[in-house]
Design an enzyme around this catalytic site. Sequence first.
Site, PDB file in Angstrom:
ATOM      1  N   HIS A   8       1.723   4.271  -2.988  1.00  0.00           N
ATOM      2  CA  HIS A   8       1.580   5.903  -3.041  1.00  0.00           C
ATOM      3  C   HIS A   8       2.835   6.510  -3.960  1.00  0.00           C
ATOM      4  CE1 HIS A   8      -1.893   6.690  -0.599  1.00  0.00           C
ATOM      5  NE2 HIS A   8      -1.421   5.904   0.489  1.00  0.00           N
ATOM      6  N   HIS A  48       0.832  -1.123   0.169  1.00  0.00           N
ATOM      7  CA  HIS A  48       0.042  -0.049   0.060  1.00  0.00           C
ATOM      8  C   HIS A  48       0.825   1.357  -0.034  1.00  0.00           C
ATOM      9  CE1 HIS A  48      -3.480   2.540   1.314  1.00  0.00           C
ATOM     10  NE2 HIS A  48      -2.482   3.121   2.009  1.00  0.00           N
ATOM     11  N   GLU A  49       1.879   1.243   0.853  1.00  0.00           N
ATOM     12  CA  GLU A  49       2.714   2.573   1.149  1.00  0.00           C
ATOM     13  C   GLU A  49       3.690   2.681  -0.467  1.00  0.00           C
ATOM     14  OE1 GLU A  49       2.162   4.664   3.112  1.00  0.00           O
ATOM     15  OE2 GLU A  49       0.647   3.448   4.245  1.00  0.00           O
ATOM     16  N   GLU A  81      -6.316   6.810  -1.574  1.00  0.00           N
ATOM     17  CA  GLU A  81      -6.240   5.443  -0.744  1.00  0.00           C
ATOM     18  C   GLU A  81      -6.664   4.412  -1.357  1.00  0.00           C
ATOM     19  OE1 GLU A  81      -4.521   5.340   2.260  1.00  0.00           O
ATOM     20  OE2 GLU A  81      -3.984   7.145   2.052  1.00  0.00           O
TER      21      GLU A  81
END
Length: 277
Positions: free
Chosen positions: A152, A148-149, A206
């Site tokens: 980004h 997820h990070e 997100e």
Amino acid sequence: MRSIPFRRGLRAAFLAMLLPALFACETVNTTQGGAIGLNRPQRMLISSQEMVQAANTEYAQLIQQARQKGELNRNPAQLARIRSISERLIPQTAVFRPDARGWNWEVNVLSAQEVNAWCMPGGKIAVYTGLLDKIQPTDDELAAVLGHEIAHALREHARERASEQAVAGMGISILAAVVGAGDAGQKGMEYAYQGLRGLPNSRSQETEADRIGVELAARAGYDPRAAISLWQKMANVGGGEPIAFLSTHPSAGDRMQDLSAYSQRVMPQYEAARQRR
């Protein structure tokens, strides 16, 4: 009451001053679609180089502070675990961005009670011990966090937000000057902008990070369905959930539904990765 022609003239003047900034924005798609089929154009005013330079400066300061406080990579076992998972995830970034494999990736663990992790533009990753201690994640769940990070950073969400805020800031300042609004009037415009544009865009980012994250994890041989249990744990640690409209994150229900659908979509990549290992 002001006349309609005056308001039209005001709007024309505002647009005339703001349009140069809008035209200066570059329309890009920072990543390829992958199995999840991501294809959302992004408007960028700030360059990628500017964001990476700023991120590197901020990262160096954070790492130096952590080192001075004795909070950097204190537990060799934790560090080895995070780096091992990251080393499996990072090669998968080429599916979305072939150039990302050449980034100067770094992975660290910071001793702090905060339940957090991040990946800065250019590939600088940190996981906080608060996340490890309070969530007690499995390796599959950690892969979901890191994926997820990393997502980004791949999508350059920080650059996108900074570009949007730069354009919005110009527009708000110009409009406030044109209509003669004081500080209170300008602040009201800023809050209105956040409610109508800023926060919804953050929620969409997100969601993109969730979807890319499950694909990165699946391609690295980690069960993408672990993202569901991870965010359930996160919600429990976080306590009461804020109103969805005012949150920069999707609501728990929306997030679980989306993660369930997209983790199933990348199951073929997960099964293929398992067979190769």
